[in-house]
Scaffold this motif. Structure first.
Motif, short mmCIF file in Angstrom:
data_model
loop_
_atom_site.label_atom_id
_atom_site.label_comp_id
_atom_site.label_asym_id
_atom_site.label_seq_id
_atom_site.Cartn_x
_atom_site.Cartn_y
_atom_site.Cartn_z
N ILE A 43 1.20 4.22 -2.94
CA ILE A 43 1.09 5.65 -2.67
C ILE A 43 2.32 6.38 -3.21
O ILE A 43 2.22 7.46 -3.81
CB ILE A 43 0.92 5.90 -1.16
CG1 ILE A 43 -0.45 5.38 -0.70
CG2 ILE A 43 1.05 7.38 -0.83
CD1 ILE A 43 -0.65 5.44 0.80
N SER A 54 0.84 -1.20 0.00
CA SER A 54 0.00 0.00 0.00
C SER A 54 0.87 1.25 0.00
O SER A 54 0.62 2.21 -0.74
CB SER A 54 -0.92 0.00 1.22
OG SER A 54 -1.67 1.20 1.29
N TYR A 59 -5.09 1.30 0.14
CA TYR A 59 -4.57 2.35 -0.72
C TYR A 59 -5.69 3.28 -1.21
O TYR A 59 -5.59 4.51 -1.11
CB TYR A 59 -3.86 1.71 -1.92
CG TYR A 59 -3.63 2.64 -3.08
CD1 TYR A 59 -2.66 3.62 -3.04
CD2 TYR A 59 -4.40 2.52 -4.25
CE1 TYR A 59 -2.44 4.47 -4.13
CE2 TYR A 59 -4.20 3.36 -5.32
CZ TYR A 59 -3.22 4.34 -5.27
OH TYR A 59 -3.02 5.18 -6.33
N SER A 92 -0.26 3.10 8.00
CA SER A 92 -0.68 4.23 7.19
C SER A 92 -0.20 5.55 7.77
O SER A 92 -0.23 5.75 8.99
CB SER A 92 -2.21 4.26 7.07
OG SER A 92 -2.65 5.46 6.47
#
Length: 384
Positions: free
Chosen positions: A103, A99, A218, A263
């Motif tokens: 990004i 993920s 994502y 994240s």
């Protein structure tokens, strides 16, 4: 360094971090638990998240002299609570790495970010609403099992939202701790002030986990966090360095993922606390409030052991209500946005219902399936 110790900067930075933590840290702990993390590993999650958010907020704000606040993805964590239990922890960690890679690549390749912007926000928010709805419903179950506790917490939430909305979650958390003190055996709680330590977690790349965890994480991070974060900065007349922000947070995700950093992304709601006129009359000086927020992020991360001990000690009914009430505002925003535009209303309804159903097909989870079917339906539906 003139004005770096301004009380308005310090208080704005502290409030932004406090709002972020009190509104969703319990959801992060639930996400880590459902991913299979042990208490020590959960501490590592919160440690590296605090460090990630602190370093990226300080670095970006200092370099660009803009209030660029980062945060964890609360909707992303909510998705993990729903979906991560189907996979091993190492497979979830692998999904976090990928993920972060996606990004980063989005920041490096302009057309990708442009393509993501073309996903109708109605469908993205419909997907988010379906993910959040079970959390919000669960917060009302204690009305049957612990009615007095529920009434106290619910009235606190309603009154706080009416009179002091900015501090609603802080007051609710305070009342929750007081209630927990009376309903939890004191000898069952082990709480101490201690610094957390990072814990390396194995990384495994599983195709199913990448499809059903990495890709939704994502998309959710980009749609519900980064894009609103950019919009928030624009509303205060700041030109967000989108490319640098995506690359910085994406690389940070990849580096810290093996320690639980699932994240780091642009903040939206909490970022506004560091951007308004009350922070500083000079908009070019408001970045200092975010630097202070970064300092408080680092402190919260370093003492994650105490944070985890505090929230694990809370009874299940209380944590359910905290998570539920913290997400009510986000759920309302998602539902409003999902069904506001008439041309996407039916597609959003399909996305919402399929995601909420929990069904899967050919290894594709309901989260991704709902968004895909909604996109296909909207593509072939005539525009009015």
């Amino acid at each position: 360094m003139k004005g770096i110790f301004s009380l308005s900067h310090v208080s704005a930075g502290f409030t932004a971090v406090l709002v972020g933590y009190t509104s969703s840290v319990v959801i992060i702990i639930q996400a880590a638990t459902h991913s299979g993390a042990s208490p020590i590993q959960i501490e590592s999650w919160l440690l590296v998240l605090g460090v990630m958010m602190g370093l990226t907020s300080i670095g970006l704000s200092w370099f660009y002299k803009m209030p660029i606040l980062t945060a964890w993805s609360t909707p992303g964590a909510a998705m993990l609570v729903v979906s991560a239990g189907e996979y091993q922890l190492s497979e979830a960690i692998g999904a976090f790495v990928v993920s972060g890679l996606m990004i980063t690549v989005t920041g490096l390749i302009g057309p990708l970010s442009e393509a993501l912007k073309r996903i109708p926000s109605s469908l993205g928010t419909a997907m988010l609403a379906a993910i959040l709805l079970p959390f919000c419903l669960k917060g009302f179950e204690p009305l049957q099992t612990s009615p007095i506790l529920f009434i106290i917490m619910f009235l606190t939430y309603l009154l706080a939202k009416h009179f002091v909305p900015r501090y609603a979650m802080l007051l609710l958390l305070s009342v929750a701790l007081i209630c927990a003190w009376f309903v939890t055996p004191h000898d069952a709680v082990e709480f101490q002030i201690a610094m957390a330590k990072p814990v390396w977690m194995p990384v495994t790349f599983d195709v199913s986990a990448l499809l059903n965890l990495a890709l939704p994480l994502y998309l959710i991070t980009m749609i519900s966090q980064n894009l609103p974060g950019v919009a928030m900065m624009k509303s205060y007349h700041y030109q967000t360095p989108v490319k640098s922000s995506l690359i910085t947070t994406g690389v940070a995700n990849m580096i810290f993922a093996p320690f639980g950093g699932f994240s780091a992304n642009l903040a939206a709601i909490s970022a506004a606390i560091c951007m308004n006129d009350s922070v500083d009359a000079d908009k070019n000086q408001r970045y200092k409030a975010v630097i202070w927020a970064g300092v408080f992020y680092l402190a919260a991360g370093l003492f994650a052991t105490s944070v985890v001990a505090l929230f694990i000690a809370l009874p299940a009914d209380i944590t359910s209500m905290l998570a539920s009430f913290a997400l009510l505002g986000t759920l309302l925003m998602c539902l409003h946005s999902a069904f506001m535009t008439e041309e996407y209303r039916e597609a959003a309804l399909l996305t919402f219902l399929i995601t909420l159903s929990g069904v899967s097909f050919l290894g594709i989870s309901s989260t991704l399936l709902g968004l895909a079917i909604g996109l296909i339906y909207s593509r072939f539906t005539p525009r009015t």
